[in-house]
Design a protein around this motif. Structure first.
Motif, mmCIF file in Angstrom:
data_model
loop_
_atom_site.group_PDB
_atom_site.id
_atom_site.type_symbol
_atom_site.label_atom_id
_atom_site.label_comp_id
_atom_site.label_asym_id
_atom_site.label_seq_id
_atom_site.Cartn_x
_atom_site.Cartn_y
_atom_site.Cartn_z
ATOM 1 N N VAL A 313 0.871 -1.175 0.000
ATOM 2 C CA VAL A 313 0.000 0.000 0.000
ATOM 3 C C VAL A 313 0.903 1.218 0.000
ATOM 4 O O VAL A 313 1.752 1.357 0.881
ATOM 5 C CB VAL A 313 -0.899 0.029 1.255
ATOM 6 C CG1 VAL A 313 -1.761 1.281 1.245
ATOM 7 C CG2 VAL A 313 -1.771 -1.212 1.344
ATOM 8 N N LEU A 314 0.736 2.101 -0.956
ATOM 9 C CA LEU A 314 1.656 3.237 -1.074
ATOM 10 C C LEU A 314 0.909 4.567 -1.003
ATOM 11 O O LEU A 314 -0.060 4.791 -1.722
ATOM 12 C CB LEU A 314 2.442 3.140 -2.383
ATOM 13 C CG LEU A 314 3.578 2.106 -2.359
ATOM 14 C CD1 LEU A 314 3.997 1.724 -3.765
ATOM 15 C CD2 LEU A 314 4.768 2.634 -1.578
ATOM 16 N N THR A 315 1.362 5.432 -0.103
ATOM 17 C CA THR A 315 0.907 6.822 -0.017
ATOM 18 C C THR A 315 2.113 7.711 -0.289
ATOM 19 O O THR A 315 3.226 7.210 -0.481
ATOM 20 C CB THR A 315 0.334 7.111 1.373
ATOM 21 O OG1 THR A 315 1.382 6.972 2.339
ATOM 22 C CG2 THR A 315 -0.797 6.150 1.732
ATOM 23 N N GLU A 316 1.911 9.015 -0.267
ATOM 24 C CA GLU A 316 3.024 9.923 -0.534
ATOM 25 C C GLU A 316 4.169 9.711 0.445
ATOM 26 O O GLU A 316 5.335 9.647 0.055
ATOM 27 C CB GLU A 316 2.537 11.379 -0.471
ATOM 28 C CG GLU A 316 1.591 11.781 -1.589
ATOM 29 C CD GLU A 316 2.265 11.736 -2.961
ATOM 30 O OE1 GLU A 316 3.455 12.069 -3.047
ATOM 31 O OE2 GLU A 316 1.587 11.377 -3.943
ATOM 32 N N GLN A 317 3.847 9.609 1.726
ATOM 33 C CA GLN A 317 4.894 9.396 2.725
ATOM 34 C C GLN A 317 5.577 8.044 2.530
ATOM 35 O O GLN A 317 6.792 7.920 2.664
ATOM 36 C CB GLN A 317 4.305 9.474 4.130
ATOM 37 C CG GLN A 317 3.943 10.889 4.575
ATOM 38 C CD GLN A 317 3.294 10.890 5.933
ATOM 39 O OE1 GLN A 317 2.177 10.394 6.103
ATOM 40 N NE2 GLN A 317 3.988 11.435 6.919
ATOM 41 N N MET A 318 4.799 7.037 2.196
ATOM 42 C CA MET A 318 5.362 5.686 2.052
ATOM 43 C C MET A 318 6.265 5.586 0.828
ATOM 44 O O MET A 318 7.242 4.837 0.829
ATOM 45 C CB MET A 318 4.228 4.658 2.012
ATOM 46 C CG MET A 318 3.510 4.555 3.356
ATOM 47 S SD MET A 318 1.921 3.720 3.274
ATOM 48 C CE MET A 318 2.416 2.018 3.278
#
Length: 515
Positions: A313-318
């Motif tokens: 799962v990828l978000t901006e922070q990740m």
């Protein structure tokens, strides 16, 4: 250890127990309740919501919960929802009777909205009152002799736990900023050490875990059994089961914020992260899980596991955390993820970090890390300062120390990839080191590229040592013998996957045209 419900979570009376006088620093007047004009749509909504909670109309509650956000956008974008006293004054609810649980749930939404949307944020009074409301909510749920007759949607249950920890985090940072505190506020904080105490928060989460028997349920579920066979009376109830599960994720988050990464992963030892389950129904919960698990792995120097976790799962922070992990521990990742990293302009950041730019590591960590907190309050008699930054500075130092130790590894890797054999003395000269220092640097390279990697089992702490370096070497007397362990990229598999995706899109478009 957590079998007894903590004393500080007895029922509170707002008027008798609340020691902060709104006239001393508060920013609203309790006298306005009888004249507060509530829109008709909101009155109808409150009435429907009240009746749904009274009668436990479980099929109506999810839509009413969603409607709270809709009405917020329409009427309360930047101001707070009506106080409970406003609802009583307008004869929408009864105080001290059958509407007690509705009022507790309404207050939970009311204070959450103040934290998120009201200009200026919560006052000290709001922070205290919200804490007392959580006391009443968890006391109602945990002190019952039989499961409470109410069901709430999973999304709401997750957001109760998530917001509870967020408000504790917010209060911990708020109380550590002593520079802008009045004498009255400092006196109130000094006299109220149990308010938003870390032990209280931990006790609540552990009590919910124990009451639901969720760990035993997960253990049986993972082994292919029926969790209801071991759930007990409370654990079989959806309210307790899901609050127990979400409390495990809450403990993961809380231990990570406190810098205890081993314990953060330990609490999830019965949750199988590498496959979807019946419990993974709330997207925000899934994102939180993978973010904090990946971050804990990164801080424990288990970069391969961190990369695998972030890639789920990828978000901006990740994405930023993933970029740092790939610099510290290069390895092949999915082409789609690699392409997205380039599209997000992270390629330049990766290049700078690969060259050992400590400022770039500092900036990326500062952007992507959680807001760490201290488990204890500052000394209110100390010189005014912003002590809330100290936990972050400590974690940043730990991370940058690790990066510093690996600063030469990227340069050494680039040289090792160019040769198959090379004299120690010659490569040491390239790196401007004496031979003994260079030998130690090679040993450091070997050590840093060898990580514990999860292979099987439910516990994220399990794993075996693996070396994922794309180059390997051994030293024979004064010669370095180098082997390229990088597996050649399989372009055929990539194109086949893209062809399958294109065919699927084509079939979907054909169906749409037919319809």
């Amino acid at each position: 250890m957590f079998s007894d419900f903590p004393d500080e979570f007895d029922n509170y009376s707002y008027e008798s127990e609340y020691r902060y006088d709104s006239r001393e620093g508060g920013d609203y007047d309790r006298g306005h309740y009888t004249t507060y004009a509530i829109p008709d749509d909101v009155k109808k909504y409150i009435s429907y919501f009240r009746d749904a909670i009274r009668e436990n109309h479980m099929y109506d509650i999810p839509s009413l919960y969603v409607d709270f956000s809709r009405l917020t956008e329409e009427y309360y974008k930047t101001q707070s929802w009506p106080e409970v006293e406003d609802l009583v004054a307008n004869k929408l609810v009864e105080q001290g009777g059958r509407d007690d649980i509705f009022l507790i749930l309404y207050r939970e939404l009311h204070y959450r909205h103040i934290y998120a949307r009201v200009q200026g944020g919560p006052t000290l009074q709001h922070r205290f009152e919200s804490y007392y409301n959580y006391c009443n909510l968890f006391n109602y749920i945990l002190s019952a002799e039989t499961p409470v007759p109410i069901e709430l949607p999973n999304q709401w249950l997750w957001e109760i736990i998530d917001e509870f920890i967020y408000q504790f985090q917010s209060f911990s940072q708020f109380r550590s900023k002593l520079q802008k505190k009045t004498d009255s506020e400092l006196d109130t904080l000094r006299e109220s050490p149990k308010i938003w105490n870390v032990h209280s928060v931990l006790n609540v989460l552990h009590c919910l875990v124990d009451k639901s028997n969720i760990n035993r349920q997960l253990e049986v579920y993972t082994s292919g059994g029926d969790p209801d066979s071991v759930s007990g009376e409370f654990g079989r109830h959806p309210l307790y089961k899901m609050l127990g599960y979400f409390s495990l994720i809450g403990l993961l988050r809380l231990h990570s914020l406190l810098g205890d990464y081993y314990q953060a992963l330990k609490v999830l030892e019965n949750i199988e992260l590498n496959k979807k389950s019946m419990y993974s129904r709330v997207p925000a919960c899934q994102i939180t899980t993978y973010y904090y698990v990946g971050f804990a792995y990164m801080m424990m120097r288990r970069y391969a596991d961190a990369i695998r976790t972030f890639s789920n799962v990828l978000t901006e922070q990740m994405y930023t955390l993933l970029a740092m992990c790939l610099v510290l521990h290069p390895q092949r990742i999915d082409e789609a993820v690699q392409s997205t990293l380039r599209e997000k302009a992270l390629a330049e950041k990766i290049a700078r970090m690969s060259r050992g730019d400590m400022n770039e590591f500092n900036a990326c960590f500062t952007y992507a890390c959680p807001k760490f907190l201290s488990p204890v309050p500052p000394s209110y008699d100390a010189a005014p300062a912003n002590y809330h930054k100290e936990p972050f500075q400590q974690q940043l130092k730990v991370f940058l120390d690790e990066v510093q130790q690996q600063q030469q590894i990227g340069i050494m890797r680039s040289y090792l990839k160019l040769y198959t054999t090379m004299p120690m003395e010659k490569m040491a000269a390239f790196l401007e080191m004496d031979e003994e220092t260079f030998r130690n640097a090679l040993l450091c390279f070997k050590h840093k590229m060898r990580n514990v990697v999860w292979t099987k089992g439910t516990s994220g702490l399990q794993g075996d040592f693996h070396s994922d370096s794309e180059v390997d070497f051994f030293i024979d007397k004064s010669m370095i013998h180098i082997a390229d362990t990088k597996v050649a990229q399989r372009y055929g598999d990539f194109f086949i996957r893209q062809i399958h995706k294109l065919e699927e899109v084509s079939r979907t478009l054909t169906k749409v045209k037919i319809v």
